[in-house]
Enzyme design. Structure first.
Site, mmCIF file in Angstrom:
data_model
loop_
_atom_site.group_PDB
_atom_site.id
_atom_site.type_symbol
_atom_site.label_atom_id
_atom_site.label_comp_id
_atom_site.label_asym_id
_atom_site.label_seq_id
_atom_site.Cartn_x
_atom_site.Cartn_y
_atom_site.Cartn_z
ATOM 1 N N LYS A 22 0.856 -1.212 0.000
ATOM 2 C CA LYS A 22 0.000 0.000 0.000
ATOM 3 C C LYS A 22 0.880 1.246 0.000
ATOM 4 O O LYS A 22 0.702 2.152 -0.825
ATOM 5 C CB LYS A 22 -0.900 0.018 1.221
ATOM 6 C CG LYS A 22 -1.567 1.376 1.489
ATOM 7 C CD LYS A 22 -2.457 1.387 2.703
ATOM 8 C CE LYS A 22 -1.780 1.751 3.964
ATOM 9 N NZ LYS A 22 -1.609 3.186 4.218
ATOM 10 N N ASN A 23 1.870 1.307 0.919
ATOM 11 C CA ASN A 23 2.608 2.554 1.111
ATOM 12 C C ASN A 23 3.612 2.845 0.002
ATOM 13 O O ASN A 23 4.100 3.965 -0.103
ATOM 14 C CB ASN A 23 3.249 2.580 2.488
ATOM 15 C CG ASN A 23 2.170 2.681 3.573
ATOM 16 O OD1 ASN A 23 1.016 3.002 3.269
ATOM 17 N ND2 ASN A 23 2.525 2.381 4.799
ATOM 18 N N CYS A 117 -5.186 7.766 9.232
ATOM 19 C CA CYS A 117 -5.367 7.190 10.564
ATOM 20 C C CYS A 117 -5.167 8.257 11.645
ATOM 21 O O CYS A 117 -4.294 9.110 11.545
ATOM 22 C CB CYS A 117 -4.359 6.073 10.797
ATOM 23 S SG CYS A 117 -4.647 4.675 9.720
ATOM 24 N N ARG A 122 -0.450 14.929 12.965
ATOM 25 C CA ARG A 122 0.268 14.453 11.768
ATOM 26 C C ARG A 122 0.671 15.692 10.963
ATOM 27 O O ARG A 122 0.079 16.032 9.961
ATOM 28 C CB ARG A 122 -0.613 13.484 10.981
ATOM 29 C CG ARG A 122 -0.914 12.238 11.823
ATOM 30 C CD ARG A 122 -1.484 11.104 11.043
ATOM 31 N NE ARG A 122 -0.483 10.453 10.206
ATOM 32 C CZ ARG A 122 -0.767 9.339 9.506
ATOM 33 N NH1 ARG A 122 -1.993 8.859 9.511
ATOM 34 N NH2 ARG A 122 0.158 8.752 8.758
ATOM 35 N N ASP A 307 3.890 0.401 12.348
ATOM 36 C CA ASP A 307 2.660 -0.158 11.765
ATOM 37 C C ASP A 307 2.445 -1.621 12.132
ATOM 38 O O ASP A 307 1.427 -2.209 11.771
ATOM 39 C CB ASP A 307 2.676 -0.009 10.241
ATOM 40 C CG ASP A 307 2.587 1.444 9.844
ATOM 41 O OD1 ASP A 307 2.870 1.748 8.669
ATOM 42 O OD2 ASP A 307 2.267 2.281 10.704
ATOM 43 N N ARG A 399 -8.902 -0.278 3.886
ATOM 44 C CA ARG A 399 -8.038 0.717 3.231
ATOM 45 C C ARG A 399 -6.692 0.087 2.882
ATOM 46 O O ARG A 399 -6.031 0.494 1.935
ATOM 47 C CB ARG A 399 -7.790 1.916 4.159
ATOM 48 C CG ARG A 399 -8.916 2.895 4.272
ATOM 49 C CD ARG A 399 -8.476 4.093 5.118
ATOM 50 N NE ARG A 399 -7.168 4.558 4.692
ATOM 51 C CZ ARG A 399 -6.238 5.021 5.534
ATOM 52 N NH1 ARG A 399 -6.466 5.066 6.825
ATOM 53 N NH2 ARG A 399 -5.065 5.441 5.077
HETATM 54 C C1 EPZ Z 1 3.889 6.865 6.852
HETATM 55 O O1 EPZ Z 1 3.127 7.910 7.413
HETATM 56 C C2 EPZ Z 1 2.939 5.687 6.716
HETATM 57 N N1 EPZ Z 1 1.836 6.056 5.823
HETATM 58 C C3 EPZ Z 1 2.375 5.310 8.090
HETATM 59 O O2 EPZ Z 1 1.632 4.110 7.910
HETATM 60 C C4 EPZ Z 1 3.535 4.993 9.044
HETATM 61 O O3 EPZ Z 1 3.018 4.801 10.334
HETATM 62 C C5 EPZ Z 1 4.549 6.143 9.055
HETATM 63 O O4 EPZ Z 1 4.973 6.475 7.717
HETATM 64 C C6 EPZ Z 1 5.796 5.796 9.856
HETATM 65 O O5 EPZ Z 1 6.418 4.671 9.261
HETATM 66 C C7 EPZ Z 1 2.082 6.002 4.493
HETATM 67 O O6 EPZ Z 1 3.172 5.678 4.049
HETATM 68 C C8 EPZ Z 1 0.922 6.376 3.604
HETATM 69 P P1 EPZ Z 1 6.065 10.087 8.921
HETATM 70 P P2 EPZ Z 1 3.737 9.421 7.414
HETATM 71 O O7 EPZ Z 1 6.061 11.358 8.173
HETATM 72 O O8 EPZ Z 1 4.583 9.618 6.215
HETATM 73 C C9 EPZ Z 1 6.613 13.389 12.273
HETATM 74 C C10 EPZ Z 1 -0.214 2.730 7.750
HETATM 75 O O9 EPZ Z 1 -0.722 2.065 8.664
HETATM 76 N N2 EPZ Z 1 6.496 14.374 11.190
HETATM 77 O O10 EPZ Z 1 7.162 9.114 8.672
HETATM 78 O O11 EPZ Z 1 2.613 10.353 7.673
HETATM 79 C C11 EPZ Z 1 5.309 12.671 12.552
HETATM 80 O O12 EPZ Z 1 4.520 13.423 13.458
HETATM 81 C C12 EPZ Z 1 0.212 4.140 8.026
HETATM 82 O O13 EPZ Z 1 0.037 2.296 6.589
HETATM 83 C C13 EPZ Z 1 6.732 15.716 11.467
HETATM 84 O O14 EPZ Z 1 7.013 16.090 12.600
HETATM 85 O O15 EPZ Z 1 4.665 9.354 8.695
HETATM 86 C C14 EPZ Z 1 5.781 11.376 13.150
HETATM 87 O O16 EPZ Z 1 6.043 11.555 14.532
HETATM 88 C C15 EPZ Z 1 -0.261 4.639 9.387
HETATM 89 N N3 EPZ Z 1 6.629 16.606 10.445
HETATM 90 C C16 EPZ Z 1 7.104 11.103 12.440
HETATM 91 O O17 EPZ Z 1 7.491 12.341 11.847
HETATM 92 C C17 EPZ Z 1 6.321 16.231 9.161
HETATM 93 O O18 EPZ Z 1 6.277 17.095 8.268
HETATM 94 C C18 EPZ Z 1 7.041 10.062 11.338
HETATM 95 O O19 EPZ Z 1 5.980 10.418 10.480
HETATM 96 C C19 EPZ Z 1 6.091 14.868 8.913
HETATM 97 C C20 EPZ Z 1 6.182 13.952 9.928
#
Ligand code: EPZ
Length: 429
Positions: A22-23, A117, A122, A307, A399
């Site tokens: 998916k991702n 989610c 986020r 995840d 999803r």
């Molecule tokens: C991706 O989300 C995945 N989603 C999530 O999977 C997964 O939990 C996450 O990466 C971590 O591996 C998809 O790929 C569509 P991040 P993403 O940006 O990109 C902080 C699932 O179940 N952050 O890596 O949104 C954030 O708050 C989903 O498939 C900032 O501070 O996650 C978090 O603490 C759920 N500023 C950390 O970084 C930003 O601009 C990691 O978030 C962006 C993120």
């Protein structure tokens, strides 16, 4: 109302074939916007996030030829709009990749803030930082993100303050067609980041270092379709079935997976007492006794994936001992533990830490899917609990898991998918 009913306990046995990731797919679909002409994608998972992306691309002017449930040919040569509607983009998180992709093609882009989610805040500040470093102007107003550029984006150095999958992917999408060189530092190294880079490079991009914490991109003028591209297998779907096999004391061969991507899960399951046999593109998980206790701290790849956190919590719920989970990525990813408590689990979750005291057994209960992976964890809990467990709010699960009920049924689970609305419709017919 859609729900999944699971009659437990059961021991899963047999083989399951993992779908495309998916991702990775939610990054590669918007990436097709960078290509002049047609794009042939294979092993695309048939899940609602992907169908939502097809709708968005078609709303922008793309022509999509649906070869099969998992194979499409996308022609973006007539894409004539860079405004994606709230109705479509709010359904899931990854719609924000349209920003990076469309900035490569259009001077002005408008995307509604994404859904996804509920894991706590986020933010997208790092995505915005990357776009601004490349010369775009970005404003967030009235629930929309407005990005614009006067000329072609210009390569630059980007240091991500946080290891972010989304920001890394959006920076790659925006920099691929930029003028000059871009270096992105403190990158996420997840398999789906690498798959995106491999896809773009197969179309003529020049991206080096994906999978490490520094990615170097030499902007190119255009990308053109070469051969078809097959999406990598889903690391988290594979991990989910590995945990289900262990939790039910089963014996399951997970096929069409990449064992390397599953190492953090494999090592934890071995700690829990499972026996694991790795093949080139398969993993066999066997468990004969109650799981031993273990502890986890979720980390960016190659650490333990967040995840997979809810699914491992179910394994700990019936373990012999007490386990600890520290969630270091998301500020509120333990909401689902209240649902497990309804089934008899002994979990105390505060802030980023959950302490799980193993109990002898779980009992059936009506439970709610707080998010995609928590929903999958509820299904696993239903497989090991005594009696009929009803899992609600399963739109979340659908999803990200293709044919999850059919796949578990094939492994011997007594599980069914109920769509009350459809049943009601039949009655009224
Ligand atoms: C991706 O989300 C995945 N989603 C999530 O999977 C997964 O939990 C996450 O990466 C971590 O591996 C998809 O790929 C569509 P991040 P993403 O940006 O990109 C902080 C699932 O179940 N952050 O890596 O949104 C954030 O708050 C989903 O498939 C900032 O501070 O996650 C978090 O603490 C759920 N500023 C950390 O970084 C930003 O601009 C990691 O978030 C962006 C993120």
């Amino acid at each position: 109302m859609k729900k999944i009913i699971v009659n437990g306990p059961c021991k899963l046995k047999g083989e399951v074939i993992i779908s495309g990731a998916k991702n990775a797919a939610v990054a590669i679909l918007p990436a097709t916007l960078l290509i002049n002409g047609k794009c042939h994608l294979e092993n695309v998972p048939n899940i609602s996030d992907i169908r939502a992306y097809y709708e968005i691309l078609e709303s922008l002017g793309a022509k999509i030829d649906y070869i099969s449930d998992n194979e499409v040919i996308i022609d973006n040569s007539n894409v004539n709009s860079a405004i994606a509607s709230y109705e479509l983009t709010s359904k899931f998180r990854a719609s924000y990749y349209l920003l990076g992709a469309l900035l490569g093609k259009f001077d002005k882009v408008q995307i509604s803030l994404p859904g996804g989610c509920n894991l706590g805040a986020r933010p997208i500040d790092q995505h915005i930082k990357a776009f601004e470093k490349l010369g775009a102007t970005v404003e967030v107003k009235n629930g929309n993100v407005y990005a614009s550029r006067t000329n072609r984006l210009k390569g630059n150095n980007i240091f991500l303050d946080v290891v972010s999958v989304g920001a890394t992917i959006n920076a790659i999408l925006a920099a691929t067609l930029a003028d000059g060189n871009t270096i992105i530092e403190n990158c996420a190294k997840e398999p789906h980041v690498v798959d995106l880079a491999n896809f773009l490079n197969s179309m003529g991009a020049n991206i080096k270092g994906a999978g490490t914490d520094t990615i170097k991109i030499t902007g190119v003028d255009t990308l053109t379709q070469k051969s078809s591209y097959s999406i990598i297998p889903d690391q988290i779907e594979a991990g989910t079935f590995m945990v289900a096999a262990a939790a039910t004391c089963g014996d399951v061969v997970i096929k069409n997976c990449i064992p390397k991507h599953l190492e953090p899960i494999t090592s934890k399951l071995i700690e829990a007492g499972a026996s694991i046999e790795e093949g080139n593109s398969s993993i066999r998980v066997k468990m004969s006794d109650r799981p031993k206790a273990f502890s986890i701290k979720t980390m960016p790849y190659p650490g333990f994936p967040t995840d997979m956190q809810p699914q491992m919590c179910v394994l700990l719920a019936i373990c012999n001992g007490t386990g600890i989970i520290v969630e270091s990525i998301w500020e509120s990813r333990f909401q689902y533990t209240d649902e497990l408590a309804k089934m008899g689990a002994d979990i105390s979750a505060h802030g980023s830490t959950a302490i799980i005291k193993g109990v002898d057994k779980l009992y059936n209960a009506p439970v709610y899917s707080h998010d995609l992976r928590a929903g999958a964890a509820m299904v696993i809990a239903g497989l090991i609990a005594e009696g009929k467990t009803e899992v609600y709010n399963i739109e979340h699960i659908l999803r990200g898991y293709e044919n999850i009920v059919e796949k578990f049924k094939k492994l011997g689970a007594n599980i069914e998918y109920i769509d009350d609305e459809a049943l009601q419709g039949d009655k009224n017919a």
